[in-house]
Every structure is written in C-alpha cells, then in structure tokens.
Scaffold this active site. Structure first.
Site: not given
Length: 228
Positions: A99, A132
């Site tokens: 990820e 993020c």
C-alpha cells in the site's frame, strides 16, 4: 493512522489463524506497543502478536529477508517498497502486499457545487496535515469555473487554523518530523521555481515546531514536481 493501519494489518492475519510480527514506523511506535499490551491482557497466547520497534534497514530488513516469514504486507513509500520486494524475492519468494503513496488528482467539473467541491478538496489535501497516502494534492478544474474555484480555495486555506493540535478549534498541527517538514518546504520551493503561482502560505508557521502554512498554488505546469 498508527492505530488504523495496525488494525488493518492484524485483523485479517489473525482471523485466518496466522501469527504476526509487526514493525511499526519509527516515528509512531507507542500505539502498537500499547495495543500489544491490551492483546496480552485480553488473553492472546504468547507469540501470536509480536511488535518490533526499530528502523527499516535493520528491523524491517530482518522481516523481509527472513526465510521463515511467508508473507509481508507493507505500507509506506514506493522507494522502500522496491527494497522490500527485492528482499522478499531474494530470500524465500515470500508473497508481498503493498500500500504505497500516490498522487492521483481530484477533478472538478463546471456543473459541480463549488462550495462543496472546495470543502471536499480542502479536506482531501489537508487531512492529517497532508500526511496521507491518497492526499489530493493535485486538483484539475474545468476552465469555466477555474478562477472561482481557485479564489474560494485560497479563502478556505487562509481560514484554516494552525497550532497545537490538542487545542480546541485547531485544524492543523505540525508535520511529524524534520524529514517531512523539510520535504514539504523543498517541494514548495520547487513549485515557485517551476513558474506556478503561489497564492497563499508557502512558509513556516510560527518560530518553532514543524508547522507549515496551508499552501495553495495555481497555474501549475503539468511537468513540474508538484504537478506530476
């Protein structure tokens, strides 16, 4: 994020009957250690949940290179992911799930509710101080509403409150460490040099801590660092 990512990693692995060796980010080790203490208190058998605090080149490498580890799940930078995959391949061909960070743009069309679009894009970028993996740091706006969208975005950014995140009413706290602080300032400078227009922010907020003013550029070249 430390707690959320730990839950995302632990949940599926434990539910399928696996044991877990987890290395936390060196900037945020305490959350995982506390959760491990709670797991012990809840009755998890010794050795089922194992937390390692350390740095990637040592602790992280020990996991990705280990011959008895069957699967590695990694959340982090693309650069580190290359190292993880290489180590996994050179050891026991362990499976790898990644990820990683991205920079997919948000798109605003002319028939959008602009106030809603501005608020959504503002949150998409500045959430968690921009730290993020899917932060919306690029926005493509249809030509007919571009100027109005930019104006509203700058107004919203200027209203964003910066300061101690434990103080009520504060929207934006500091970056997590010196490396992140310097990286963002470096990208702001690259944005200026690329010919993009700096409309607000662009410098350190206050005289101490890793605070950066909410920053908005317009007319960003597609081939610039901040535009690609």
């Amino acid at each position: 994020f430390p707690l959320l990512m730990q839950a995302w990693k632990l949940g599926p692995a434990l539910a399928c009957g696996n044991t877990v060796v987890m290395k936390t980010a060196e900037q945020t080790p305490l959350t995982a250690l506390y959760v491990a203490a709670l797991a012990k208190e809840a009755g998890f058998p010794p050795g089922v949940i194992n937390i390692i605090s350390g740095y990637g080149p040592t602790a992280g490498a020990a996991i990705s290179e280990h011959m008895d580890v069957d699967k590695v799940a990694f959340t982090g930078s693309t650069e580190t992911a290359h190292i993880v995959m290489e180590a996994a391949a050179k050891s026991n061909l362990k499976r790898v799930s990644l990820e990683l960070g991205g920079k997919s743009p948000m798109i605003v069309l002319a028939d959008s509710d602009l106030d809603f679009a501005v608020d959504t894009c503002h949150h998409g970028l500045f959430f968690n101080m921009g730290q993020c993996c899917c932060a919306g740091s690029r926005i493509y706006v249809q030509e007919g509403v571009y100027d109005e969208f930019v104006k509203k975005s700058v107004e919203r950014a200027k209203k964003r409150t910066v300061g101690d995140p434990f103080t009520e009413g504060i929207e934006q706290g500091p970056q997590i460490d010196t490396e992140q602080f310097n990286k963002i300032n470096r990208m702001i400078e690259e944005g200026k040099q690329s010919g993009a227009k700096l409309l607000c922010g662009g410098k350190r907020w206050g005289d101490k801590g890793y605070y950066i003013e909410p920053t908005v550029f317009s007319d960003v070249p597609d081939d610039s660092t901040i535009g690609s």
